[in-house]
Write an enzyme that holds these catalytic residues in place. Structure first.
Site, short mmCIF file in Angstrom:
data_model
loop_
_atom_site.label_atom_id
_atom_site.label_comp_id
_atom_site.label_asym_id
_atom_site.label_seq_id
_atom_site.Cartn_x
_atom_site.Cartn_y
_atom_site.Cartn_z
N ASN A 9 0.87 -1.18 0.00
CA ASN A 9 0.00 0.00 0.00
C ASN A 9 0.91 1.22 0.00
OD1 ASN A 9 -1.82 2.02 0.42
ND2 ASN A 9 -2.41 1.39 2.50
N GLU A 167 -5.24 -5.01 10.84
CA GLU A 167 -4.27 -3.94 11.02
C GLU A 167 -4.57 -3.18 12.30
OE1 GLU A 167 -2.32 -2.73 7.06
OE2 GLU A 167 -4.07 -1.48 7.36
O1 G3H Z 1 -1.80 -0.50 4.58
C1 G3H Z 1 -0.77 -0.62 5.24
C2 G3H Z 1 -0.78 -0.40 6.66
O2 G3H Z 1 -1.45 0.78 6.98
C3 G3H Z 1 0.53 -0.56 7.33
O3 G3H Z 1 1.33 0.57 7.18
P1 G3H Z 1 2.83 0.51 7.75
O4 G3H Z 1 3.45 -0.74 7.18
O5 G3H Z 1 3.48 1.76 7.24
O6 G3H Z 1 2.71 0.44 9.24
#
Ligand code: G3H
Length: 249
Positions: A9, A167
């Site tokens: 993402n 998450e």
């Molecule tokens: O979509 C991804 C999540 O929000 C995780 O983000 P992060 O890997 O920067 O903590």
């Protein structure tokens, strides 16, 4: 066999030159990884670029958001059909940043999940508790509520056509990932909640963990029995880190 999946993402990052450079490194370094699916979710304007560059590679395309409406006077929105037309296979639904910063409630998230399915996209339903909910031991309650809204909207059978990403909000972008044990416990709970409706869907659905997954903690997280992959934010912007994470699955 359960699907293994890692999704990048990119959030609101990137640009034409930076994307080209990152993809130029990722495509060859991920090319032999056939045991899992890999997808990249860029911002809307770059869907076409990523689609063109990644065509023929083992990297699928996803979007970060979608409208709950099929078409019409919804300025600034992007429909599921449009995403499909631009080559998307996946779409994130109900990411915590959408829920908290853009006031997306459970009902809207459920409608978006349904809109994605109707356009033959794979919705990736994001669920997870805030720090306050975590501290007050409401994790299971929150996740049950978030799941239930979608089950009521589309029915349990249709849930099976999607992916669920756990998450914890307190782990996103903080550098403080859930411990493998913590993450496993919640993933197990998600399967238990689904099993109340359908045991086979509970066992077979792909469950991702997201929240500060990095090259150095991915293997231990992915080794957990009920974790089938990851939804990666910050670390997906670095080719070496993202490749290591994908190889850890
Ligand atoms: O979509 C991804 C999540 O929000 C995780 O983000 P992060 O890997 O920067 O903590």
């Amino acid at each position: 066999m359960k699907k293994k999946l890692v999704i990048a993402n990119w959030k609101m990052n990137g640009g034409i030159a930076a994307n080209a450079e990152l993809l130029g490194e990722l495509i060859p370094s991920l090319s032999r990884l056939n045991r899992l699916e890999i997808a990249i979710c860029p911002s809307f304007p770059y869907l076409h670029q990523v689609s063109m560059v990644a065509t023929g590679s083992n990297i699928a395309l996803g979007a970060q958001n979608v409208s709950s409406h099929p078409e019409g006077a919804f300025t600034g929105e992007v429909s599921a059909r449009m995403l499909k037309e631009f080559g998307c296979r996946y779409v994130l639904i109900g990411h915590s940043e959408r829920r908290t910063l853009y006031a997306e409630d459970d009902q809207l998230v459920a409608q978006k999940f349904e809109a994605a399915l109707k356009a033959d996209l794979i919705p990736v339903l994001c669920v997870g508790e805030t720090l306050e909910e975590h501290r007050t031991l409401k994790t299971q309650l929150v996740i049950a509520r978030q799941l239930q809204a979608v089950i009521e909207q589309v029915g349990i059978q249709k849930i099976a056509d999607g992916v669920i990403a756990y998450e914890p909000v307190w782990a996103i972008g903080t550098g403080l990932a859930a411990s493998p044990t913590q993450a496993q416990q919640v993933h197990f709970k998600i399967r238990q909640l689904l099993a109340q409706h359908d045991l086979s869907i509970a066992k077979s659905i792909c469950l991702l963990y997201g929240g500060s997954v990095r090259a150095d903690n991915a293997a231990e997280l992915f080794a957990q029995a009920d974790i089938d992959g990851g939804l990666i934010g910050g670390a997906s912007l670095d080719a070496e880190s993202f490749t290591t994470i994908c190889r850890s699955l």
